[in-house]
Design an enzyme around this catalytic site. Structure first.
Site, PDB file in Angstrom:
ATOM      1  N   HIS A   1       0.824  -1.211   0.000  1.00 50.56           N
ATOM      2  CA  HIS A   1       0.000   0.000   0.000  1.00 50.56           C
ATOM      3  C   HIS A   1       0.860   1.264   0.000  1.00 50.56           C
ATOM      4  CE1 HIS A   1      -4.026   1.582   0.141  1.00 50.56           C
ATOM      5  NE2 HIS A   1      -3.700   2.424   1.089  1.00 50.56           N
TER       6      HIS A   1
ATOM      7  N   GLY B   1      -2.351   5.690  -5.911  1.00 54.56           N
ATOM      8  CA  GLY B   1      -2.410   4.800  -4.765  1.00 54.56           C
ATOM      9  C   GLY B   1      -2.789   3.404  -5.203  1.00 54.56           C
ATOM     10  N   CYS B   2      -2.822   2.470  -4.278  1.00 52.75           N
ATOM     11  CA  CYS B   2      -3.161   1.089  -4.623  1.00 52.75           C
ATOM     12  C   CYS B   2      -4.600   0.951  -5.109  1.00 52.75           C
ATOM     13  CB  CYS B   2      -2.922   0.184  -3.413  1.00 52.75           C
ATOM     14  SG  CYS B   2      -1.171  -0.028  -3.040  1.00 52.75           S
ATOM     15  N   THR B   3      -5.460   1.906  -4.743  1.00 52.11           N
ATOM     16  CA  THR B   3      -6.861   1.822  -5.161  1.00 52.11           C
ATOM     17  C   THR B   3      -7.177   2.705  -6.352  1.00 52.11           C
ATOM     18  OG1 THR B   3      -7.417   3.554  -3.553  1.00 52.11           O
ATOM     19  CG2 THR B   3      -7.617   1.265  -2.831  1.00 52.11           C
TER      20      THR B   3
END
Length: 387
Positions: A104, A360-362
């Site tokens: 993350h 970001g990871c999302t």
């Protein structure tokens, strides 16, 4: 002493030297960090993976970053995810560690990670370029960069002339054309051939399962999906049991060797990711990256990329927006479409808020000063970038 005994002793000495070289007992060990916090399976899961990696590879020294744990490995204490990332960056920048594995973590736009899997068809390793982050807001440009990132990573792993295939997605033919032009201009792209009867460098599903190319080029979101499938197809998705993780972040001028793991990574993947981090550190991925970018730019990479994105450029008479004075950007606003990301940054600049784009990871994020998150959100909501 008989001649046979002397020969045996000499033979053993040479064997011991060879073993020492192979195990890393000769030469400097590479120090590989791993952060402990963030796993869906808990700290103990990461610790077991770290200890496994250390036990099977004497050429690296595994350094834990996180809370104190009962282990013989070195621990650099950090008690929150944010704190461990700051410690990780400090250790990398001071060269106290050579590479690090974490979860993350936000990379800037232009940097994306290069994953590594074991394909189920014949058990062959394959590099997936790329798997998290964003190389470019423009799909085709991003995939061309991803090809370069994959080649860089493969070369850092010791694959001197990696084969390259392009997954059959929207834009694949444009990517193929751009890479062929780069190849014709003098930058080597070693195209592979599909297993399908019609061949070609555009890869089909069969090629995914058998690992036809050393480097499979795709867009990042598809690459992320593929990583999940390859890593956990036998477990239902909640535990990633196979492969080497989502890999090192690569991008022009990026000087930290940071590798990404999914929060669902199990012990085997954690151990493999640490080994992966050690291998790209030994292969000096930062130098390889610099050399490959220089070679690609000599082959007119910039011109090729500009030709792909020129239709997206704004008119020359559009109002020029100047960024406010630079600030530390530790806060973020998410939920912005990737195609609107740069415009959202400029919208904040117009309103006097310094911002940077990131991933970001999302998904895409706008990064701003922590104290200005609420203000930035209201501006972006008013301008229609978030709801």
């Amino acid at each position: 002493m008989s001649d046979n005994n002397l020969k045996n002793m000499i033979g053993k000495a040479f064997s011991d030297i060879a073993d020492a070289i192979e195990s890393g007992q000769f030469g400097e060990k590479k120090r590989v960090g791993i952060t402990l916090l963030g796993s869906e399976h808990g700290v103990d899961n990461i610790l077991k993976g770290a200890e496994l990696a250390q036990s099977r590879d004497n050429s690296i020294e595994v350094v834990l970053i996180g809370p104190k744990v009962d282990t013989n490995l070195r621990v650099v204490e950090a008690n929150t995810e944010d704190e461990q990332h700051k410690v990780m960056e400090q250790l990398l920048d001071s060269k106290e560690i050579d590479s690090c594995v974490t979860m993350h973590y936000n990379f800037p736009i232009g940097v994306s990670t290069v994953g590594r899997v074991v394909t189920p068809g014949i058990g062959k390793e394959m590099i997936i370029a790329t798997t998290t982050g964003t190389s470019s807001a423009h799909r085709v440009e991003g995939m061309v960069k991803n090809a370069l990132y994959g080649i860089i990573t493969a070369k850092s792993l010791g694959i001197e002339d990696p084969t390259v295939g392009i997954l059959n997605l929207d834009g694949a033919r444009q990517v193929e054309k751009a890479l062929k032009e780069l190849n014709e201009n003098g930058y080597r792209v070693n195209f592979t051939e599909s297993l399908r009867a019609d061949g070609g460098a555009v890869m089909r599903g069969n090629d995914l399962l058998t690992g036809t190319p050393d480097v499979m080029v795709t867009d990042t979101l598809t690459g992320n999906l593929l990583m999940k499938i390859f890593s956990s197809f036998s477990t239902g998705g909640s535990y990633e049991a196979m492969g080497f993780g989502y890999g090192p972040g690569v991008g022009e001028g990026y000087d930290r060797t940071i590798l990404i793991l999914s929060r669902a990574s199990g012990v085997p993947v954690v151990a493999n990711a640490i080994s992966y981090a050690g291998q790209v550190a030994k292969g000096d991925i930062k130098k390889v990256s610099k050399d490959e970018f220089n070679a690609a730019k000599s082959a007119k990479l910039s011109d090729i990329l500009s030709s792909l994105t020129k239709e997206k450029k704004k008119d020359d008479d559009e109002e020029e927006v100047v960024a406010p004075e630079k600030e530390i950007v530790t806060g973020s606003v998410s939920g912005i479409d990737i195609l609107d990301l740069e415009d959202a940054v400029k919208a904040l600049w117009k309103n006097g808020v310094y911002a940077e784009s990131g991933m970001g990871c999302t998904g895409p994020i706008v990064m701003i000063n922590e104290a200005k998150v609420d203000t930035a959100f209201e501006i972006l909501k008013k301008e229609g970038y978030v709801s």
